[in-house]
Motif scaffolding. Structure first.
Motif, PDB file in Angstrom:
ATOM      1  N   MET A  92       0.835  -1.213   0.000  1.00  0.00           N
ATOM      2  CA  MET A  92       0.000   0.000   0.000  1.00  0.00           C
ATOM      3  C   MET A  92       0.865   1.257   0.000  1.00  0.00           C
ATOM      4  O   MET A  92       1.843   1.327   0.724  1.00  0.00           O
ATOM      5  CB  MET A  92      -0.897   0.024   1.244  1.00  0.00           C
ATOM      6  N   ALA A  93       0.481   2.215  -0.800  1.00  0.00           N
ATOM      7  CA  ALA A  93       1.185   3.493  -0.818  1.00  0.00           C
ATOM      8  C   ALA A  93       0.710   4.353   0.353  1.00  0.00           C
ATOM      9  O   ALA A  93      -0.360   4.128   0.907  1.00  0.00           O
ATOM     10  CB  ALA A  93       0.883   4.222  -2.120  1.00  0.00           C
ATOM     11  N   TYR A  94       1.555   5.321   0.709  1.00  0.00           N
ATOM     12  CA  TYR A  94       1.131   6.303   1.697  1.00  0.00           C
ATOM     13  C   TYR A  94       0.137   7.257   1.038  1.00  0.00           C
ATOM     14  O   TYR A  94       0.150   7.434  -0.188  1.00  0.00           O
ATOM     15  CB  TYR A  94       2.341   7.090   2.204  1.00  0.00           C
ATOM     16  N   VAL A  95      -0.695   7.864   1.854  1.00  0.00           N
ATOM     17  CA  VAL A  95      -1.624   8.882   1.367  1.00  0.00           C
ATOM     18  C   VAL A  95      -1.499  10.112   2.258  1.00  0.00           C
ATOM     19  O   VAL A  95      -1.093  10.006   3.412  1.00  0.00           O
ATOM     20  CB  VAL A  95      -3.089   8.387   1.378  1.00  0.00           C
ATOM     21  N   ILE A  96      -1.828  11.286   1.716  1.00  0.00           N
ATOM     22  CA  ILE A  96      -1.769  12.524   2.490  1.00  0.00           C
ATOM     23  C   ILE A  96      -3.196  12.973   2.815  1.00  0.00           C
ATOM     24  O   ILE A  96      -4.025  13.140   1.924  1.00  0.00           O
ATOM     25  CB  ILE A  96      -1.016  13.617   1.709  1.00  0.00           C
ATOM     26  N   LYS A  97      -3.438  13.150   4.108  1.00  0.00           N
ATOM     27  CA  LYS A  97      -4.768  13.555   4.558  1.00  0.00           C
ATOM     28  C   LYS A  97      -5.014  15.040   4.290  1.00  0.00           C
ATOM     29  O   LYS A  97      -4.092  15.804   4.030  1.00  0.00           O
ATOM     30  CB  LYS A  97      -4.902  13.284   6.071  1.00  0.00           C
ATOM     31  N   ASP A  98      -6.282  15.458   4.413  1.00  0.00           N
ATOM     32  CA  ASP A  98      -6.635  16.849   4.093  1.00  0.00           C
ATOM     33  C   ASP A  98      -6.204  17.848   5.168  1.00  0.00           C
ATOM     34  O   ASP A  98      -6.490  19.034   5.062  1.00  0.00           O
ATOM     35  CB  ASP A  98      -8.114  16.988   3.763  1.00  0.00           C
ATOM     36  N   THR A  99      -5.498  17.367   6.184  1.00  0.00           N
ATOM     37  CA  THR A  99      -4.932  18.279   7.182  1.00  0.00           C
ATOM     38  C   THR A  99      -3.633  18.906   6.673  1.00  0.00           C
ATOM     39  O   THR A  99      -3.066  19.772   7.331  1.00  0.00           O
ATOM     40  CB  THR A  99      -4.648  17.528   8.501  1.00  0.00           C
ATOM     41  N   CYS A 100      -3.173  18.488   5.499  1.00  0.00           N
ATOM     42  CA  CYS A 100      -1.959  19.026   4.882  1.00  0.00           C
ATOM     43  C   CYS A 100      -2.056  20.542   4.712  1.00  0.00           C
ATOM     44  O   CYS A 100      -3.060  21.063   4.262  1.00  0.00           O
ATOM     45  CB  CYS A 100      -1.770  18.375   3.504  1.00  0.00           C
ATOM     46  N   ILE A 101      -0.959  21.234   5.111  1.00  0.00           N
ATOM     47  CA  ILE A 101      -0.922  22.690   4.989  1.00  0.00           C
ATOM     48  C   ILE A 101      -0.010  23.138   3.832  1.00  0.00           C
ATOM     49  O   ILE A 101       0.394  24.298   3.750  1.00  0.00           O
ATOM     50  CB  ILE A 101      -0.454  23.346   6.307  1.00  0.00           C
ATOM     51  N   SER A 102       0.326  22.189   2.947  1.00  0.00           N
ATOM     52  CA  SER A 102       1.105  22.496   1.745  1.00  0.00           C
ATOM     53  C   SER A 102       2.440  23.177   2.022  1.00  0.00           C
ATOM     54  O   SER A 102       2.824  24.105   1.309  1.00  0.00           O
ATOM     55  CB  SER A 102       0.271  23.353   0.776  1.00  0.00           C
ATOM     56  N   CYS A 103       3.161  22.674   3.035  1.00  0.00           N
ATOM     57  CA  CYS A 103       4.463  23.275   3.344  1.00  0.00           C
ATOM     58  C   CYS A 103       5.563  22.776   2.401  1.00  0.00           C
ATOM     59  O   CYS A 103       6.592  23.417   2.249  1.00  0.00           O
ATOM     60  CB  CYS A 103       4.836  22.999   4.797  1.00  0.00           C
ATOM     61  N   GLY A 104       5.374  21.582   1.834  1.00  0.00           N
ATOM     62  CA  GLY A 104       6.354  21.044   0.899  1.00  0.00           C
ATOM     63  C   GLY A 104       7.472  20.224   1.504  1.00  0.00           C
ATOM     64  O   GLY A 104       8.310  19.686   0.779  1.00  0.00           O
ATOM     65  N   ALA A 105       7.520  20.111   2.820  1.00  0.00           N
ATOM     66  CA  ALA A 105       8.611  19.382   3.477  1.00  0.00           C
ATOM     67  C   ALA A 105       8.672  17.921   3.046  1.00  0.00           C
ATOM     68  O   ALA A 105       9.753  17.365   2.840  1.00  0.00           O
ATOM     69  CB  ALA A 105       8.464  19.473   4.996  1.00  0.00           C
ATOM     70  N   CYS A 106       7.555  17.289   2.890  1.00  0.00           N
ATOM     71  CA  CYS A 106       7.540  15.862   2.522  1.00  0.00           C
ATOM     72  C   CYS A 106       8.082  15.645   1.118  1.00  0.00           C
ATOM     73  O   CYS A 106       8.822  14.689   0.869  1.00  0.00           O
ATOM     74  CB  CYS A 106       6.123  15.314   2.627  1.00  0.00           C
ATOM     75  N   ALA A 107       7.730  16.519   0.206  1.00  0.00           N
ATOM     76  CA  ALA A 107       8.178  16.367  -1.180  1.00  0.00           C
ATOM     77  C   ALA A 107       9.698  16.421  -1.256  1.00  0.00           C
ATOM     78  O   ALA A 107      10.328  15.696  -2.030  1.00  0.00           O
ATOM     79  CB  ALA A 107       7.561  17.453  -2.050  1.00  0.00           C
ATOM     80  N   ALA A 108      10.305  17.258  -0.421  1.00  0.00           N
ATOM     81  CA  ALA A 108      11.761  17.390  -0.413  1.00  0.00           C
ATOM     82  C   ALA A 108      12.440  16.138   0.115  1.00  0.00           C
ATOM     83  O   ALA A 108      13.586  15.855  -0.224  1.00  0.00           O
ATOM     84  CB  ALA A 108      12.164  18.605   0.421  1.00  0.00           C
ATOM     85  N   GLU A 109      11.760  15.374   0.951  1.00  0.00           N
ATOM     86  CA  GLU A 109      12.339  14.179   1.573  1.00  0.00           C
ATOM     87  C   GLU A 109      12.067  12.890   0.817  1.00  0.00           C
ATOM     88  O   GLU A 109      12.730  11.881   1.041  1.00  0.00           O
ATOM     89  CB  GLU A 109      11.796  14.024   3.003  1.00  0.00           C
ATOM     90  N   CYS A 110      11.103  12.866  -0.076  1.00  0.00           N
ATOM     91  CA  CYS A 110      10.724  11.618  -0.745  1.00  0.00           C
ATOM     92  C   CYS A 110      11.809  11.158  -1.726  1.00  0.00           C
ATOM     93  O   CYS A 110      12.137  11.875  -2.670  1.00  0.00           O
ATOM     94  CB  CYS A 110       9.406  11.792  -1.493  1.00  0.00           C
ATOM     95  N   PRO A 111      12.369   9.960  -1.514  1.00  0.00           N
ATOM     96  CA  PRO A 111      13.442   9.457  -2.383  1.00  0.00           C
ATOM     97  C   PRO A 111      12.952   9.067  -3.775  1.00  0.00           C
ATOM     98  O   PRO A 111      13.769   8.874  -4.683  1.00  0.00           O
ATOM     99  CB  PRO A 111      13.962   8.231  -1.620  1.00  0.00           C
ATOM    100  N   MET A 112      11.663   8.944  -3.945  1.00  0.00           N
ATOM    101  CA  MET A 112      11.105   8.506  -5.216  1.00  0.00           C
ATOM    102  C   MET A 112      10.516   9.646  -6.041  1.00  0.00           C
ATOM    103  O   MET A 112      10.029   9.434  -7.150  1.00  0.00           O
ATOM    104  CB  MET A 112      10.011   7.464  -4.965  1.00  0.00           C
ATOM    105  N   GLY A 113      10.506  10.857  -5.494  1.00  0.00           N
ATOM    106  CA  GLY A 113       9.875  11.965  -6.206  1.00  0.00           C
ATOM    107  C   GLY A 113       8.393  11.722  -6.415  1.00  0.00           C
ATOM    108  O   GLY A 113       7.825  12.134  -7.425  1.00  0.00           O
TER     109      GLY A 113
END
Ligand code: SF4
Ligand code: SF4
Length: 56
Positions: free
Chosen positions: A1-22
């Motif tokens: 199963m893939a991870y999913v992002i809940k609607d509590t996301c505040i669009s800071c972008g921190a996760c995108a910078a850390e994801c090794p798979m883009g």
């Protein structure tokens, strides 16, 4: 199963910078994970200030 992002996301972008798979990109109002690229590493969950990414 893939991870999913809940609607509590505040669009800071921190996760995108850390994801090794883009697999994370900015969507409409929140960031989204491409399930086809996610390898379930959990790095996004560790980087998020509001705990929005979770195991799908
Ligand atoms: Fe990227 Fe890992 Fe999060 Fe999947 S679990 S979206 S591969 S950081
Ligand atoms: Fe949204 Fe959390 Fe990613 Fe920031 S780190 S964009 S709050 S999911």
């Amino acid at each position: 199963m893939a991870y999913v992002i809940k609607d509590t996301c505040i669009s800071c972008g921190a996760c995108a910078a850390e994801c090794p798979m883009g697999a994370i990109s900015e969507g409409d109002g929140q960031y989204v994970i491409d399930a086809g690229k996610c390898i379930d590493c959990g790095a996004c969950a560790g980087a998020c200030p509001v705990g929005a990414p979770c195991e799908g």
